[in-house]
Write an enzyme that holds these catalytic residues in place. Structure first.
Site, PDB file in Angstrom:
ATOM      1  N   LYS A  71      38.156  44.487  34.470  1.00 59.46           N
ATOM      2  CA  LYS A  71      37.133  45.047  33.581  1.00 59.46           C
ATOM      3  C   LYS A  71      37.051  46.577  33.611  1.00 59.46           C
ATOM      4  O   LYS A  71      36.724  47.200  32.604  1.00 59.46           O
ATOM      5  CB  LYS A  71      35.758  44.457  33.914  1.00 59.46           C
ATOM      6  CG  LYS A  71      35.641  42.985  33.589  1.00 59.46           C
ATOM      7  CD  LYS A  71      34.230  42.496  33.866  1.00 59.46           C
ATOM      8  CE  LYS A  71      34.103  41.016  33.556  1.00 59.46           C
ATOM      9  NZ  LYS A  71      32.734  40.527  33.741  1.00 59.46           N
ATOM     10  N   ASP A 108      28.576  41.662  28.679  1.00 59.61           N
ATOM     11  CA  ASP A 108      28.053  40.971  29.862  1.00 59.61           C
ATOM     12  C   ASP A 108      26.559  41.207  30.076  1.00 59.61           C
ATOM     13  O   ASP A 108      25.784  40.269  30.230  1.00 59.61           O
ATOM     14  CB  ASP A 108      28.792  41.429  31.130  1.00 59.61           C
ATOM     15  CG  ASP A 108      30.138  40.757  31.298  1.00 59.61           C
ATOM     16  OD1 ASP A 108      30.316  39.634  30.798  1.00 59.61           O
ATOM     17  OD2 ASP A 108      31.007  41.354  31.953  1.00 59.61           O
ATOM     18  N   GLY A 135      30.203  45.282  41.262  1.00 61.27           N
ATOM     19  CA  GLY A 135      31.379  45.327  40.404  1.00 61.27           C
ATOM     20  C   GLY A 135      31.030  45.493  38.943  1.00 61.27           C
ATOM     21  O   GLY A 135      29.919  45.915  38.586  1.00 61.27           O
ATOM     22  N   GLY A 136      31.986  45.143  38.074  1.00 62.19           N
ATOM     23  CA  GLY A 136      31.787  45.331  36.642  1.00 62.19           C
ATOM     24  C   GLY A 136      30.614  44.567  36.087  1.00 62.19           C
ATOM     25  O   GLY A 136      29.858  45.083  35.258  1.00 62.19           O
ATOM     26  N   ASN A 157      25.638  45.250  48.650  1.00 60.74           N
ATOM     27  CA  ASN A 157      27.049  44.952  48.513  1.00 60.74           C
ATOM     28  C   ASN A 157      27.716  44.980  49.879  1.00 60.74           C
ATOM     29  O   ASN A 157      27.244  45.667  50.804  1.00 60.74           O
ATOM     30  CB  ASN A 157      27.721  45.993  47.600  1.00 60.74           C
ATOM     31  CG  ASN A 157      29.096  45.564  47.148  1.00 60.74           C
ATOM     32  OD1 ASN A 157      29.257  44.524  46.525  1.00 60.74           O
ATOM     33  ND2 ASN A 157      30.094  46.366  47.456  1.00 60.74           N
ATOM     34  N   THR A 159      30.494  46.328  50.673  1.00 62.62           N
ATOM     35  CA  THR A 159      30.911  47.716  50.893  1.00 62.62           C
ATOM     36  C   THR A 159      29.797  48.631  50.392  1.00 62.62           C
ATOM     37  O   THR A 159      29.553  48.722  49.186  1.00 62.62           O
ATOM     38  CB  THR A 159      32.213  48.020  50.121  1.00 62.62           C
ATOM     39  OG1 THR A 159      33.213  47.076  50.508  1.00 62.62           O
ATOM     40  CG2 THR A 159      32.708  49.421  50.422  1.00 62.62           C
ATOM     41  N   ALA A 161      29.524  51.842  50.195  1.00 64.44           N
ATOM     42  CA  ALA A 161      29.928  52.966  49.349  1.00 64.44           C
ATOM     43  C   ALA A 161      29.987  52.568  47.877  1.00 64.44           C
ATOM     44  O   ALA A 161      29.631  53.361  46.995  1.00 64.44           O
ATOM     45  CB  ALA A 161      31.284  53.499  49.811  1.00 64.44           C
ATOM     46  N   ILE A 229      25.263  34.299  38.297  1.00 65.05           N
ATOM     47  CA  ILE A 229      26.051  34.397  37.071  1.00 65.05           C
ATOM     48  C   ILE A 229      27.255  33.453  37.082  1.00 65.05           C
ATOM     49  O   ILE A 229      27.904  33.279  36.053  1.00 65.05           O
ATOM     50  CB  ILE A 229      26.517  35.840  36.783  1.00 65.05           C
ATOM     51  CG1 ILE A 229      27.611  36.293  37.764  1.00 65.05           C
ATOM     52  CG2 ILE A 229      25.341  36.798  36.765  1.00 65.05           C
ATOM     53  CD1 ILE A 229      28.303  37.576  37.315  1.00 65.05           C
ATOM     54  N   GLN A 259      27.240  36.049  26.354  1.00 66.64           N
ATOM     55  CA  GLN A 259      28.276  37.082  26.298  1.00 66.64           C
ATOM     56  C   GLN A 259      29.446  36.607  25.449  1.00 66.64           C
ATOM     57  O   GLN A 259      30.065  37.386  24.731  1.00 66.64           O
ATOM     58  CB  GLN A 259      28.723  37.502  27.706  1.00 66.64           C
ATOM     59  CG  GLN A 259      29.429  36.453  28.556  1.00 66.64           C
ATOM     60  CD  GLN A 259      30.894  36.232  28.208  1.00 66.64           C
ATOM     61  OE1 GLN A 259      31.543  37.125  27.680  1.00 66.64           O
ATOM     62  NE2 GLN A 259      31.399  35.054  28.491  1.00 66.64           N
TER      63      GLN A 259
END
Length: 291
Positions: A71, A108, A135-136, A157, A159, A161, A229, A259
């Site tokens: 994405k 989305d 993420g996306g 999350n 991660t 960062a 989701i 979507q």
């Protein structure tokens, strides 16, 4: 060349792609409206993405949906990006324009929020929202939550960062000082009790890994809205856990349908037969999903 004459070819680019019900949903819609189009799934490895986009141009494919893990990366191969997709930084729908240029959109976030509001009646301006993942999909959802009045969002999350990167993007969009981040490891029972809406945006728990959950929900408030989701399976292990804790659940099918309907309308210029699309997907999920 594909794309000339009565029918056009559309599709989905993802990796892996065998689990997707998008072909079933879109082809049912084409059949219901008497359109000669076809929709296929294409398993595209990350290193082949550029060649796959070139193939859209060469073969005259009318458009494609884009899913994990493409994405964000796909943007560099397109001619034009819709303003919303530009802000989100991710594309899930590519449409071949009449002049052959490829334009990217993101349906989305809008699809998700439409479904959430319709099915839960949540009051976004007063909700304390936990967004799981960065993420996306999380970007699209986060932008539309803010667009529809959300005031307080925490991004968690694995991660940290990446969560902080998404935080900056959402703050730049909204100017809101009430966007926070933390790692999944920091989500203990006390912190979970602070949230009234928890939204899972990663593929954890998707078929065939249906027993996986992103985290334990012990400590959530009674009547917390918990949304996932993932739509295959329809009733994920995460949502089952949420129900056992007294939560109100919101399944991923609504986002998938809306979507997809928005993408269908971009592809064809016609109103999507949403009930036909829903019926086809639900029937397949009840049979055990895509095998």
């Amino acid at each position: 060349m594909i794309g000339q004459g009565q029918g056009k070819l559309f599709g989905l680019m993802a990796h892996p792609v065998h689990h997707s019900l998008s072909p079933l949903m879109h082809n049912a819609a084409y059949k219901a409206l008497g359109i000669g189009h076809q929709y296929q799934a294409f398993d595209i490895a990350p290193e082949q993405l550029g060649k796959a986009i070139a193939a859209i141009r060469t073969l005259g494919i009318g458009g494609v949906n884009v899913s994990i893990p493409h994405k964000e990366k796909v943007i560099e191969f397109l001619d034009e990006i819709d303003d919303e997709a530009k802000v989100i930084g991710a594309v899930n729908t590519i449409v071949r324009q009449e002049d052959g240029r490829l334009k990217g959109y993101n349906t989305d976030g809008e699809g998700y929020v439409r479904s959430l509001l319709a099915e839960t009646k949540v009051e976004l301006p007063t909700a304390s929202i936990l967004l799981l993942g960065a993420g996306g999909a999380a970007k699209g959802i986060g932008i539309y939550l803010l667009k529809m009045g959300a005031q307080k969002i925490t991004i968690a999350n694995r991660t940290l960062a990446k969560a902080e990167e998404l935080q900056k993007q959402l703050e730049a969009y909204s100017g809101s000082p009430h966007i926070h981040t933390l790692s999944l490891e920091e989500l203990d029972e006390t912190k979970l009790g602070e949230f009234t809406l928890i939204i899972h945006t990663t593929p954890t728990g998707m078929w065939p890994n249906i027993e996986q959950v992103p985290l334990s929900l012990k400590g959530i408030r009674p009547a917390t809205i918990v949304s996932d989701i993932v739509y295959n399976p329809l009733h994920t292990a995460f949502l089952k856990q949420a129900e056992s804790e007294g939560a109100i659940i919101h399944e991923g099918l609504g986002m998938f349908l809306y979507q997809g309907a928005l993408a269908f309308e971009r592809f064809t210029g016609l109103e999507a037969p949403i009930e036909v699309m829903k019926k086809e997907v639900v029937e397949q999920l009840q049979l055990g999903g895509k095998q």
